[in-house]
Structure formats: C-alpha cells, structure tokens
Write an enzyme that holds these catalytic residues in place. Structure first.
Site, PDB file in Angstrom:
ATOM      1  N   HIS A 186      -1.016  -5.679  16.516  1.00 53.08           N
ATOM      2  CA  HIS A 186       0.401  -6.289  15.621  1.00 53.08           C
ATOM      3  C   HIS A 186       0.645  -5.333  14.365  1.00 53.08           C
ATOM      4  O   HIS A 186       1.634  -5.166  14.311  1.00 53.08           O
ATOM      5  CB  HIS A 186      -0.427  -7.588  14.916  1.00 53.08           C
ATOM      6  CG  HIS A 186       0.558  -8.108  14.131  1.00 53.08           C
ATOM      7  ND1 HIS A 186       1.763  -8.881  14.847  1.00 53.08           N
ATOM      8  CD2 HIS A 186       0.620  -8.389  12.962  1.00 53.08           C
ATOM      9  CE1 HIS A 186       2.327  -9.551  13.611  1.00 53.08           C
ATOM     10  NE2 HIS A 186       1.697  -9.209  12.535  1.00 53.08           N
TER      11      HIS A 186
ATOM     12  N   ARG B   2      -3.949   0.779  -4.028  1.00 58.19           N
ATOM     13  CA  ARG B   2      -2.589   1.238  -3.965  1.00 58.19           C
ATOM     14  C   ARG B   2      -1.488   0.471  -4.861  1.00 58.19           C
ATOM     15  O   ARG B   2      -0.487   0.703  -5.023  1.00 58.19           O
ATOM     16  CB  ARG B   2      -1.738   1.651  -2.707  1.00 58.19           C
ATOM     17  CG  ARG B   2      -2.750   2.807  -2.225  1.00 58.19           C
ATOM     18  CD  ARG B   2      -2.320   2.968  -0.524  1.00 58.19           C
ATOM     19  NE  ARG B   2      -3.113   4.250  -0.134  1.00 58.19           N
ATOM     20  CZ  ARG B   2      -4.297   4.254  -0.065  1.00 58.19           C
ATOM     21  NH1 ARG B   2      -5.537   3.509  -0.362  1.00 58.19           N
ATOM     22  NH2 ARG B   2      -4.821   5.705   0.431  1.00 58.19           N
TER      23      ARG B   2
END
Length: 156
Positions: free
Chosen positions: A89, A128
């Site tokens: 996915h 991040r």
C-alpha cells in the site's frame, strides 16, 4: 553571467493554499503548523493563507489540482505523511501522490511545494515534523515562497 533566483521576502499580495491530509494527523498537524508559521514569519498575513483538508495523501493530487486551477493562489503547499507498513500500500500511495502533485505543477505552471513525508517508521515521521530533522512543512513553505519570488522575477 546573470543569476536569477527567488528569495524569501514578503511576496505582497501573494496567497498560499496549504492542502493537508487528515490521515496521520499526529504528524501532519505539526507539518501544517510549521508551514503556517514559516509563512507568517516571512510576512504573509493570516488572511492570505488558506488550509484545505483532505482525507489522506492519496486524495492530495485532486485537491491540489482543483486548488491550483482555481486561480486564487500564488502557490500551493501539499502536506501529508505516508508511513510504510507491512503491505505494498505504501508504494502505491506514495508514488501516485508524488506523480499527481508533480503533474499538476507542470500542467498549471503554479508552484506547488511537496511536503509529503514518505518514511519507513513512525519515528522518522515524528523526527521530520518538528524534532530532530526539522519541520518539513516549514521547509515546503519556504520552497513555495522562493518559487513565487522566482516566478515573478522570470516574468519581468
């Protein structure tokens, strides 16, 4: 040789759209905050920043396209987080999101900053979105500011 490049100065009447996925909002929310903060710190008023939410990163390309084609914005900032799992996915979503956003930028000629995290772990996503590795939402906003400035200079 003449060097032409953008800068981060207040773009005046420029309007920015942040198109952000709700999926993985524990990460994307921080990207949105980082992007909005970076724009504000560079003189963009709140009423020149619109936030558009979509269900997930797979839906980003369509919303980015519609937003870019609306003609109201100087740049679009696409934000999301795709975290690898145990199935393929991840590859499908990350690839189609990236291709769709890039195609819209080329088709419309409007700067679109890509702030979609494609990471292997939740820890990498968190790093991040405002911790160890900075805030990629803020970096995307700075890219949008710079590209708006550059496009203006190239048109002169």
């Amino acid at each position: 040789m003449n060097i032409i490049e953008g800068d981060f100065q207040n773009p005046g009447s420029a309007r920015f759209a942040i198109v952000a996925a709700r999926f993985n909002d524990f990460v994307v929310g921080h990207l949105v905050e980082g992007a909005a903060d970076a724009l504000r710190r560079h003189g963009v008023p709140d009423d020149h920043i619109d936030l558009i939410r979509v269900p997930g990163s797979f839906e980003l390309p369509l919303a980015v396209q519609q937003t870019a084609e609306a003609g109201r914005y100087s740049a679009v900032i696409a934000l999301g987080a795709v975290i690898r799992g145990g199935t393929p996915h991840f590859e499908y979503v990350a690839s189609e999101c990236t291709k769709g956003v890039a195609a819209t930028m080329m088709d419309t000629g409007l700067p679109i900053a890509f702030g979609v995290l494609t990471v292997d772990t939740i820890e990498q996503a968190i790093e991040r979105s405002g911790t160890k590795a900075g805030n990629k939402g803020a970096e995307a906003a700075l890219s949008a500011l710079e590209m708006v400035s550059l496009m203006k200079k190239l048109a002169e």
